[in-house]
Design a protein around this motif. Structure first.
Motif, short mmCIF file in Angstrom:
data_model
loop_
_atom_site.label_atom_id
_atom_site.label_comp_id
_atom_site.label_asym_id
_atom_site.label_seq_id
_atom_site.Cartn_x
_atom_site.Cartn_y
_atom_site.Cartn_z
N ALA A 237 16.98 8.86 -38.10
CA ALA A 237 16.55 8.70 -39.48
C ALA A 237 16.99 7.33 -40.00
O ALA A 237 18.09 6.86 -39.72
CB ALA A 237 17.14 9.81 -40.35
N GLY A 238 16.09 6.67 -40.71
CA GLY A 238 16.40 5.37 -41.28
C GLY A 238 16.15 4.20 -40.35
O GLY A 238 16.41 3.05 -40.71
N HIS B 216 -1.15 10.57 -38.33
CA HIS B 216 -0.05 10.79 -37.39
C HIS B 216 1.11 9.86 -37.69
O HIS B 216 2.27 10.29 -37.76
CB HIS B 216 -0.58 10.57 -35.96
CG HIS B 216 0.47 10.61 -34.90
ND1 HIS B 216 0.35 9.91 -33.73
CD2 HIS B 216 1.67 11.25 -34.83
CE1 HIS B 216 1.42 10.12 -32.98
NE2 HIS B 216 2.23 10.92 -33.62
N LEU B 217 0.82 8.57 -37.89
CA LEU B 217 1.87 7.61 -38.17
C LEU B 217 2.58 7.93 -39.47
O LEU B 217 3.82 7.85 -39.56
CB LEU B 217 1.28 6.20 -38.22
CG LEU B 217 2.23 5.08 -38.64
CD1 LEU B 217 3.41 4.99 -37.68
CD2 LEU B 217 1.49 3.75 -38.70
N GLN B 218 1.82 8.28 -40.50
CA GLN B 218 2.45 8.58 -41.79
C GLN B 218 3.38 9.77 -41.69
O GLN B 218 4.47 9.78 -42.30
CB GLN B 218 1.35 8.82 -42.83
CG GLN B 218 0.58 7.55 -43.18
CD GLN B 218 -0.70 7.83 -43.94
OE1 GLN B 218 -1.14 8.98 -44.06
NE2 GLN B 218 -1.33 6.79 -44.44
N ARG B 219 3.00 10.78 -40.91
CA ARG B 219 3.89 11.93 -40.73
C ARG B 219 5.15 11.52 -39.98
O ARG B 219 6.25 11.98 -40.31
CB ARG B 219 3.16 13.05 -39.99
CG ARG B 219 2.11 13.77 -40.84
CD ARG B 219 1.63 15.05 -40.17
NE ARG B 219 0.83 14.78 -38.98
CZ ARG B 219 -0.49 14.64 -39.00
NH1 ARG B 219 -1.15 14.71 -40.14
NH2 ARG B 219 -1.16 14.43 -37.87
N LEU B 220 4.99 10.68 -38.96
CA LEU B 220 6.15 10.20 -38.21
C LEU B 220 7.13 9.46 -39.12
O LEU B 220 8.33 9.72 -39.10
CB LEU B 220 5.69 9.28 -37.07
CG LEU B 220 6.78 8.53 -36.31
CD1 LEU B 220 7.66 9.51 -35.55
CD2 LEU B 220 6.17 7.51 -35.37
N ARG C 51 12.10 9.52 -41.74
CA ARG C 51 12.57 8.61 -42.79
C ARG C 51 12.67 7.18 -42.27
O ARG C 51 13.68 6.49 -42.44
CB ARG C 51 13.93 9.07 -43.32
CG ARG C 51 13.93 10.49 -43.90
CD ARG C 51 13.15 10.54 -45.18
NE ARG C 51 13.34 11.81 -45.87
CZ ARG C 51 12.36 12.65 -46.14
NH1 ARG C 51 11.12 12.35 -45.77
NH2 ARG C 51 12.60 13.77 -46.77
N LEU C 52 11.60 6.72 -41.60
CA LEU C 52 11.60 5.40 -41.00
C LEU C 52 11.06 4.37 -41.98
O LEU C 52 10.13 4.63 -42.73
CB LEU C 52 10.72 5.37 -39.74
CG LEU C 52 11.02 6.40 -38.65
CD1 LEU C 52 10.06 6.20 -37.48
CD2 LEU C 52 12.46 6.30 -38.18
N LYS C 53 11.66 3.18 -41.96
CA LYS C 53 11.04 2.03 -42.58
C LYS C 53 10.01 1.47 -41.60
O LYS C 53 10.08 1.71 -40.40
CB LYS C 53 12.08 0.95 -42.89
CG LYS C 53 13.13 1.36 -43.92
CD LYS C 53 14.13 0.23 -44.13
CE LYS C 53 15.18 0.61 -45.15
NZ LYS C 53 16.19 -0.48 -45.36
#
Length: 460
Positions: A137-138, A154-158, A163-165
């Motif tokens: 996360a992060g 798919h990318l938006q869910r990932l 909680r990725l930037k």
């Protein structure tokens, strides 16, 4: 901050005999992040059909070795055939372009599925099941290829679940700024890509100041500015200059490099060449067109295949090895770039780094990266292009000699320079406290996405 590089395009393109400029960029990023003395704890991710594969670094290193060797060699059979055709066209002895292997009558381009299976075997089966943990996360997700941005669910869910930037490298906005040069569906597709970037990016890297300005203008027009947009020119392969010797031909020739598509302006160049042949006959210089056939190029192909005037003064090549292409550029009087629009222009930089003169369109992106070294001609000035070619074809051309002198002061952009900018941007992002993803991008709860040794799904 942990970095997670998306290598989805590199995996898909590993089946190809020749890379595009974007392929080379993703390869350079993978190489950079594989070195722990440069970047500590980098991760690698491949996405396909709603699945995300966390790929251990040793597997990525093996994939890079496989891909780099494949791209350097090109397609053995096709490359050998093209090299022999080039030698005959330029009046060279057989073998002048080096040993590229014999042409086998039974050799054929491997099918896409077979080549992809080979790449997957290198990546996935070379040492047991995948056991890389999922992104923490992060972490900072890095996408440098536009891959998967047009269908972003798919990318938006990932990004939301972990909680990725997100950090993106933008290559151009040509389908939006010049849709007349793109395929009909590409404008809407690229608009979706840029919407994904504007909706998820913590920062953006652009391949040139021109691209950075165009992207910032687009973001402002959409009312969704990105916090930080930086320009970082793309580097060139450090081994390029020593990879091959030039060829010496009995007749002057020029080279143009690029996919045969409308914005590359092959049509004007071919009209210039017909003009030269009509006026100078057999003594007119020759033209080598290097690049695969793209789209909406029927007029260009008609001239290539049916124009009797050009006859022995034109050849089209698409499957050259890196070594043959370098030899070809080094032996030319100049490399020609008559494009109407570009985001960067990596072959132009590569040519000048080899000491080869360049004649290029007087457009913003090429003028920026050319550093006042090339001769610039308006892309619609046919007579100006014809005169430049005549001048450079002369045995003791003062105009060509002047550019050769200017090239002595040219400093090619290096990948080290690019990654200094990238690394500094990552440090700034690491200092910014994390933020919750936008509500629109938070996926519904689903099954565990971090199971060791298995792909994880980001499907809702």
């Amino acid at each position: 901050m942990t970095l997670v590089l998306d290598i989805s395009r590199l995996l898909r393109r590993s089946m190809k005999a020749a890379p595009t400029g974007i392929d080379r960029v993703e390869l350079a990023y993978a190489n950079h992040l594989l070195h722990p003395d440069r970047v500590a704890g980098a991760r690698f991710l491949a996405r396909t059909d709603g699945w995300s594969w966390n790929v251990p670094a040793p597997r990525v290193a093996r994939l890079i070795e496989h891909v780099a060797a494949r791209w350097a060699a090109g397609h053995p059979a096709e490359g050998a055939a093209q090299a022999r055709r080039l030698e005959a066209f330029l009046g060279l002895d057989p073998g002048a372009f080096g040993s590229v292997g014999p042409v086998s009558a039974n050799a054929a381009t491997p099918s896409e599925s077979a080549a992809l299976r080979a790449a997957l075997k290198v990546l996935l089966l070379g040492g047991g099941p995948l056991r890389a943990p999922p992104p923490p996360a992060g972490a900072l997700y890095v996408n440098v290829s536009h891959q998967g941005l047009a269908a972003p669910a798919h990318l938006q869910r990932l990004l939301a679940r972990r909680r990725l930037k997100a950090l993106y490298l933008i290559h151009d906005l040509i389908p939006l700024t010049h849709p007349e040069y793109a395929r009909a569906p590409d404008e809407a597709k690229h608009r979706r890509r840029m919407a994904t970037v504007l909706g998820t990016a913590a920062a953006v890297i652009a391949n040139s100041g021109y691209t950075a300005r165009v992207f910032s203008d687009h973001a402002a027009a959409e009312g969704r500015p990105v916090a930080e947009v930086v320009a970082a020119p793309l580097g060139i392969d450090a081994t390029l200059a020593s990879s091959a010797d030039p060829v010496c031909t009995p007749q002057p020739y020029f080279v143009t490099i690029g996919t045969i598509e409308p914005r590359k302006n092959h049509i004007s160049l071919l009209h210039v060449w017909r003009h030269l042949v009509e006026r100078h006959g057999p003594s007119a210089p020759r033209l080598v067109m290097v690049g695969r056939r793209g789209w909406e190029n029927e007029n260009v192909i008609d001239i290539v295949e049916r124009c009797r005037t050009l006859g022995n003064h034109l050849i089209e090549c698409a499957d050259l090895s890196d070594q043959t292409l370098v030899q070809l550029m080094r032996g030319s009087r100049a490399v020609l770039f008559p494009s109407f629009v570009e985001g960067y222009g990596l072959p132009l930089v590569e040519a000048m780094s080899l000491g080869v003169p360049v004649i290029a369109s007087s457009i913003e992106a090429l003028e920026e990266i050319g550093q006042a070294v090339p001769d610039f001609v308006d892309p619609i000035d046919g007579l100006g292009w014809a005169q430049a070619v005549r001048d450079y074809a002369a045995p003791d051309s003062p105009r060509r000699a002047a550019q050769v002198a200017r090239i002595g002061g040219f400093r090619p952009p290096r990948w080290d320079d690019h990654f200094e900018i990238f690394d500094a941007l990552v440090r700034r992002l690491a200092a910014v406290p994390g933020t919750e993803p936008a509500a629109a991008f938070i996926a519904e709860p689903g099954r565990d996405a971090g199971r060791v040794g298995r792909p994880f799904s980001d499907r809702p």
